[in-house]
Scaffold this active site. Sequence first.
Site, PDB file in Angstrom:
ATOM      1  N   SER A 237       0.632  -1.293   0.090  1.00 35.93           N
ATOM      2  CA  SER A 237      -0.023   0.062   0.113  1.00 35.93           C
ATOM      3  C   SER A 237       0.851   1.134   0.215  1.00 35.93           C
ATOM      4  O   SER A 237       2.178   1.338   0.652  1.00 35.93           O
ATOM      5  CB  SER A 237      -1.120   0.057   1.191  1.00 35.93           C
ATOM      6  OG  SER A 237      -0.205   0.067   2.532  1.00 35.93           O
ATOM      7  N   THR A 240       1.532   2.136   3.628  1.00 34.69           N
ATOM      8  CA  THR A 240       2.981   1.722   4.441  1.00 34.69           C
ATOM      9  C   THR A 240       4.086   2.122   3.576  1.00 34.69           C
ATOM     10  O   THR A 240       5.271   2.120   4.280  1.00 34.69           O
ATOM     11  CB  THR A 240       2.741   0.114   4.339  1.00 34.69           C
ATOM     12  OG1 THR A 240       1.355  -0.141   4.859  1.00 34.69           O
ATOM     13  CG2 THR A 240       3.917  -0.612   4.883  1.00 34.69           C
ATOM     14  N   GLU A 258       6.583  -0.199  -5.340  1.00 32.70           N
ATOM     15  CA  GLU A 258       5.447  -0.449  -6.291  1.00 32.70           C
ATOM     16  C   GLU A 258       4.161  -0.366  -5.195  1.00 32.70           C
ATOM     17  O   GLU A 258       3.888  -1.335  -4.703  1.00 32.70           O
ATOM     18  CB  GLU A 258       5.570  -1.906  -6.841  1.00 32.70           C
ATOM     19  CG  GLU A 258       4.642  -1.908  -7.837  1.00 32.70           C
ATOM     20  CD  GLU A 258       3.575  -3.112  -7.495  1.00 32.70           C
ATOM     21  OE1 GLU A 258       2.632  -2.904  -7.560  1.00 32.70           O
ATOM     22  OE2 GLU A 258       4.332  -4.439  -7.546  1.00 32.70           O
ATOM     23  N   ARG A 286      -9.174 -11.065 -12.625  1.00 32.21           N
ATOM     24  CA  ARG A 286      -8.042 -12.026 -12.316  1.00 32.21           C
ATOM     25  C   ARG A 286      -7.901 -11.961 -10.697  1.00 32.21           C
ATOM     26  O   ARG A 286      -7.690 -10.797 -10.132  1.00 32.21           O
ATOM     27  CB  ARG A 286      -6.947 -11.550 -12.828  1.00 32.21           C
ATOM     28  CG  ARG A 286      -5.681 -12.385 -12.774  1.00 32.21           C
ATOM     29  CD  ARG A 286      -4.434 -12.018 -13.777  1.00 32.21           C
ATOM     30  NE  ARG A 286      -4.049 -10.876 -13.726  1.00 32.21           N
ATOM     31  CZ  ARG A 286      -2.763 -10.330 -13.390  1.00 32.21           C
ATOM     32  NH1 ARG A 286      -1.963 -11.291 -13.141  1.00 32.21           N
ATOM     33  NH2 ARG A 286      -2.445  -9.205 -13.375  1.00 32.21           N
ATOM     34  N   CYS A 292      -2.621  -5.321  -8.059  1.00 33.65           N
ATOM     35  CA  CYS A 292      -2.562  -3.934  -8.029  1.00 33.65           C
ATOM     36  C   CYS A 292      -2.595  -3.213  -9.502  1.00 33.65           C
ATOM     37  O   CYS A 292      -2.855  -1.900  -9.456  1.00 33.65           O
ATOM     38  CB  CYS A 292      -0.962  -3.697  -7.499  1.00 33.65           C
ATOM     39  SG  CYS A 292       0.248  -4.393  -8.393  1.00 33.65           S
TER      40      CYS A 292
END
Length: 487
Positions: A237, A240, A258, A286, A292
């Site tokens: 996230s 974080t 990422e 999916r 993400c």
Amino acid sequence: MIARLHLVTILRLPCRMSSSASAAALSQSLLRSAAYVGGSWLRPSTSFPVLDPATGAELTKVADCGPQECGEALRAASVAFQTWRDVSAKERSVLLRKWYDLMMENKEDLARIITAENGKPMKEALGEIVYAAGFLEWFSEEARRIYGDVISVPMKDRRALVLKQPVGVATIITPWNFPSAMITRKVGAALAAGCTVIVKPAEDTPLSALALAENAPTVGELLCTHPSVGKISFTGSTATGKILLRYAADSVKRVSMELGGHAPFIVFDSANVDQAAAGALASKFRNSGQTCVCSNRFLVQKGIHDAFVRKLSELMSRELRVGNGFAEGVTQGPLINGKAVQKVEQHVSEAVSQGAHIETGGKRSSVGKNFFEPTLLSNVTTKMLCAREETFGPLAPVIKFDTEEEAMAIANSVSVGLAGYFYSQDPSQIWRVAERLEVGMVGVNEGLLSSVECPFGGVKQSGIGREGSKYGIDEYLEIKYVCIGGL
């Protein structure tokens, strides 16, 4: 198999296996009983359960590594780096290729572990293993392509060289939604570059990491602030990621991030409706929408809107089947936990209360408490929660727009920019939109874009750096300039 790679440390460990049906289906040879640190298996005293999200059954007790074990891992990785950095590129390549071969030999067993702890259907889990192994194959080849430079300088008695050297110990923090692929994409590049690594997998899915070889906050902080760590690579996230960036700032460590996405999926009037609907289905559902890069906002131009909604609804009803990932024909497994289900339910109910229309789905599935029906909403506005936040679940909200300018304004209005998709048959429009979308990856007339050969990463608050491809190995290398004089 990772047990033979002393360069990798994994800070999670399963103890005894339970007698649940999912656990019984797993290969006992790939289920480890301790954390792997410096060639040895460590057994911390505290533990927590890993649950099968499809049934709620306990798969295993997993011991939690604390600051002491973390310190041992850091020491082991630091010692190993002193020798691994000097291993030839060819030897690193050979070892990574052996790891790839082992993954492919055990792909069915590894896929079962993913389905048991993550919930995704077996077909998807097997696809992840092949994808994950592909990064090891790719970086085994890239290990031998780390080239420097000789620079021409005006002084005749000097020579200028550029060397590329490993950054050191790399801390790897991975998410639960791709428990194998997120590890190999990072670790493959790090080992190829000459780094050693410490892997901290997600607490929901530690078994896949251990088959390849949230801790207390003190552990995460230690992994990101310790002087021996030269690099932090994190997938998760945005919130974080910002915390980890603060940890890295004090010692100015290299980072790759990422982070979260909120991918737009734009369908213009010139699009092929059948292709766009099929791409939307593949992109959105999916892993039950828990990726993400899955589409989160469907922007459909008014001239094609009704036809697209009708076609996508038909495809969802015909192609998607909810159930346990081990069952034949299932395409939609459970969400990872109860909180994930609550978020999808909240997004649907909030949108409906403001005028959105449920085309299909819209509620929890009778299959189990962590299952939610694949849901399609129409008459969605940009003010609704599902249009402003990443849902991370099987919800497709459709927003009608008039002009290309309006679609671009909506697509680029958010603070993140990982992936974006659009469908158009107009060549001029394709070039314009591809260049104007504020994302790191664009799918044009294509709903699935991930490939080991291509750079993966985002812009804005979706991250820093790139993974995979020839660019991924550079994230673990430092550039050193050497000036030789007196010649």
